[in-house]
Write an enzyme that holds these catalytic residues in place. Sequence first.
Site, PDB file in Angstrom:
ATOM      1  N   ALA A  11       0.847  -1.203   0.000  1.00  6.98           N
ATOM      2  CA  ALA A  11       0.000   0.000   0.000  1.00  6.98           C
ATOM      3  C   ALA A  11       0.878   1.247   0.000  1.00  6.98           C
ATOM      4  CB  ALA A  11      -0.935  -0.006   1.211  1.00  6.98           C
ATOM      5  N   ASP A  34      -0.826  -4.320   3.657  1.00  3.87           N
ATOM      6  CA  ASP A  34       0.590  -3.936   3.823  1.00  3.87           C
ATOM      7  C   ASP A  34       1.045  -4.421   5.195  1.00  3.87           C
ATOM      8  OD1 ASP A  34       2.325  -1.470   2.202  1.00  3.87           O
ATOM      9  OD2 ASP A  34       3.082  -2.158   4.149  1.00  3.87           O
ATOM     10  N   ARG A  89      17.514  -1.717 -10.864  1.00  2.00           N
ATOM     11  CA  ARG A  89      16.405  -2.567 -10.403  1.00  2.00           C
ATOM     12  C   ARG A  89      16.959  -3.861  -9.806  1.00  2.00           C
ATOM     13  NH1 ARG A  89      14.872  -0.412 -15.478  1.00  2.00           N
ATOM     14  NH2 ARG A  89      12.953   0.798 -15.419  1.00  2.00           N
ATOM     15  N   ILE A 119       4.244  -6.220  -9.850  1.00  2.00           N
ATOM     16  CA  ILE A 119       4.913  -4.980 -10.293  1.00  2.00           C
ATOM     17  C   ILE A 119       6.284  -4.840  -9.621  1.00  2.00           C
ATOM     18  CG2 ILE A 119       4.701  -2.465 -10.521  1.00  2.00           C
ATOM     19  CD1 ILE A 119       1.742  -2.645 -10.375  1.00  2.00           C
ATOM     20  N   ASN A 121       9.990  -4.975  -8.490  1.00  4.97           N
ATOM     21  CA  ASN A 121      11.243  -5.146  -9.238  1.00  4.97           C
ATOM     22  C   ASN A 121      12.267  -5.991  -8.495  1.00  4.97           C
ATOM     23  OD1 ASN A 121      11.182  -3.803 -11.782  1.00  4.97           O
ATOM     24  ND2 ASN A 121      11.097  -1.831 -10.725  1.00  4.97           N
ATOM     25  N   HIS A 176      12.334  -6.142 -18.211  1.00  4.91           N
ATOM     26  CA  HIS A 176      12.139  -4.758 -17.781  1.00  4.91           C
ATOM     27  C   HIS A 176      13.437  -4.287 -17.124  1.00  4.91           C
ATOM     28  CE1 HIS A 176      10.132  -1.212 -16.342  1.00  4.91           C
ATOM     29  NE2 HIS A 176      10.388  -1.500 -15.097  1.00  4.91           N
TER      30      HIS A 176
HETATM   31  P1  A3D Z   1       6.745   1.896  -1.873  1.00  2.00           P
HETATM   32  O1  A3D Z   1       6.016   3.185  -1.901  1.00  2.00           O
HETATM   33  O2  A3D Z   1       7.957   1.777  -1.017  1.00  2.00           O
HETATM   34  O3  A3D Z   1       5.686   0.759  -1.436  1.00  2.00           O
HETATM   35  C1  A3D Z   1       6.058  -0.545  -1.164  1.00  2.00           C
HETATM   36  C2  A3D Z   1       5.189  -1.028  -0.013  1.00  2.00           C
HETATM   37  O4  A3D Z   1       5.452  -2.407   0.206  1.00  2.00           O
HETATM   38  C3  A3D Z   1       5.469  -0.298   1.323  1.00  2.00           C
HETATM   39  O5  A3D Z   1       4.275   0.295   1.808  1.00  2.00           O
HETATM   40  C4  A3D Z   1       5.953  -1.422   2.242  1.00  2.00           C
HETATM   41  O6  A3D Z   1       5.510  -1.265   3.595  1.00  2.00           O
HETATM   42  C5  A3D Z   1       5.304  -2.638   1.594  1.00  2.00           C
HETATM   43  N1  A3D Z   1       5.924  -3.911   1.967  1.00  2.00           N
HETATM   44  C6  A3D Z   1       7.245  -4.183   2.198  1.00  2.00           C
HETATM   45  N2  A3D Z   1       7.381  -5.482   2.525  1.00  2.00           N
HETATM   46  C7  A3D Z   1       6.142  -6.023   2.485  1.00  2.00           C
HETATM   47  C8  A3D Z   1       5.633  -7.332   2.725  1.00  2.00           C
HETATM   48  N3  A3D Z   1       6.445  -8.337   3.070  1.00  2.00           N
HETATM   49  N4  A3D Z   1       4.311  -7.538   2.592  1.00  2.00           N
HETATM   50  C9  A3D Z   1       3.472  -6.532   2.249  1.00  2.00           C
HETATM   51  N5  A3D Z   1       3.886  -5.274   2.024  1.00  2.00           N
HETATM   52  C10 A3D Z   1       5.207  -5.035   2.136  1.00  2.00           C
HETATM   53  O7  A3D Z   1       7.151   1.445  -3.356  1.00  2.00           O
HETATM   54  P2  A3D Z   1       6.371   1.718  -4.723  1.00  2.00           P
HETATM   55  O8  A3D Z   1       4.918   1.493  -4.506  1.00  2.00           O
HETATM   56  O9  A3D Z   1       6.830   3.013  -5.294  1.00  2.00           O
HETATM   57  O10 A3D Z   1       7.002   0.570  -5.638  1.00  2.00           O
HETATM   58  C11 A3D Z   1       6.719  -0.787  -5.366  1.00  2.00           C
HETATM   59  C12 A3D Z   1       7.565  -1.715  -6.223  1.00  2.00           C
HETATM   60  O11 A3D Z   1       7.238  -1.519  -7.601  1.00  2.00           O
HETATM   61  C13 A3D Z   1       9.088  -1.508  -6.134  1.00  2.00           C
HETATM   62  O12 A3D Z   1       9.739  -2.761  -6.093  1.00  2.00           O
HETATM   63  C14 A3D Z   1       9.427  -0.778  -7.419  1.00  2.00           C
HETATM   64  O13 A3D Z   1      10.753  -0.992  -7.828  1.00  2.00           O
HETATM   65  C15 A3D Z   1       8.441  -1.415  -8.360  1.00  2.00           C
HETATM   66  N6  A3D Z   1       8.168  -0.676  -9.596  1.00  2.00           N
HETATM   67  C16 A3D Z   1       8.038  -1.421 -10.727  1.00  2.00           C
HETATM   68  C17 A3D Z   1       7.770  -0.788 -11.929  1.00  2.00           C
HETATM   69  C18 A3D Z   1       7.620  -1.611 -13.168  1.00  2.00           C
HETATM   70  O14 A3D Z   1       7.383  -1.080 -14.230  1.00  2.00           O
HETATM   71  C19 A3D Z   1       7.768  -3.052 -13.111  1.00  2.00           C
HETATM   72  C20 A3D Z   1       7.619   0.601 -11.981  1.00  2.00           C
HETATM   73  C21 A3D Z   1       7.748   1.326 -10.806  1.00  2.00           C
HETATM   74  C22 A3D Z   1       8.022   0.667  -9.611  1.00  2.00           C
END
Ligand code: A3D
Length: 320
Positions: A11, A34, A89, A119, A121, A176
């Site tokens: 979240a 989360d 990544r 999603i 990485n 990616h």
């Molecule tokens: P962020 O805002 O840090 O959110 C990640 C959430 O995951 C945080 O709220 C954490 O508390 C939660 N979390 C951590 N460990 C756990 C767990 N074990 N169980 C449940 N929740 C947990 O990150 P974001 O939302 O900006 O990005 C999330 C992911 O997407 C990252 O790995 C990025 O690298 C990836 N991402 C991928 C793309 C693609 O195009 C594939 C693009 C942008 C970001």
Amino acid sequence: MARPKIALIGAGQIGGTLAHLAAIKELGDVVLFDIAEGTPQGKALDIAESGPAEGFDAALKGTNDYADIAGADVCIVTAGVPRKPGMSRDDLLGINLKVMKSVGEGIAKHAPNAFVICITNPLDAMVWALREFSGLPHEKVCGMAGVLDSARFRHFLSLEFDVSMRDVSAFVLGGHGDTMVPLTRYSTVGGIPLPDLVEMGWTTQEKLDAIVQRTRDGGAEIVGLLKTGSAYYAPATSAIEMAEAYLKDQKRVLPCAAYVDGALGLKGLYVGVPTVIGAGGVERVIDIKMNRDEQAMFDKSVDAVKGLVEACKGIDSSLA
Ligand code: A3D
């Protein structure tokens, strides 16, 4: 008929944006999960309170308990950590692999019939690991990257040609990462392939090459600007497009990280390919023909993904 249930695992920045978009588009009721206490609950309540002004009918719930995702039709996984400036990544592999294990087990126990979109990485390796940990059918587990990478390519092309983004279609394939493969021959403006537009004088090969490189660096460009995390509006919108294709059986032709076993000369690997997404999940992988240069770029990208999958096996022996 009851509304579909959409579970968002993670979240954070993307998870919150996914919840907002799913509610506004009335795709179903939303559960935000989360491990951080208060974050999913606060975001769910905040978005629910936007409902009266926006006028949507969707229930939102925030939770720290996997039992609340029970029976979800769609799970979108963003749990883990994003990169910071200077990180690739691939630097996220070790930490996010552990997260995929707990998420995969949570989904297997509580939402085994869901269509799962990863999603987190490094995307291609994480979706592979998530599928292994969850044990769900391969066609029900895929990764979002190609829709986003193609959207970035389409945006940059629309700026170059000064035309509507709607009339630009583009395909970005492969993993990616830095080796992703924007396929100019299969990318068009109003049906006209990009190499033809170069011949017609709409742009030059140098400018097109620069746009291809900017697409490859699209994620890093945003990380460099934000400094505290990575992109989230366009990634969330891209995953919602995939979820909608599944929930409404749209049979959309979308590039995504899918399990490829036979097509494109690949055997049992998750990588970015053109697919058809409908009620069956990833219903088809489109076995396109590539020329020699394209195949060489694709092979390099596939090798990079294979390397990350091997690294996962080295970290977690249950995957070997
Ligand atoms: P962020 O805002 O840090 O959110 C990640 C959430 O995951 C945080 O709220 C954490 O508390 C939660 N979390 C951590 N460990 C756990 C767990 N074990 N169980 C449940 N929740 C947990 O990150 P974001 O939302 O900006 O990005 C999330 C992911 O997407 C990252 O790995 C990025 O690298 C990836 N991402 C991928 C793309 C693609 O195009 C594939 C693009 C942008 C970001």
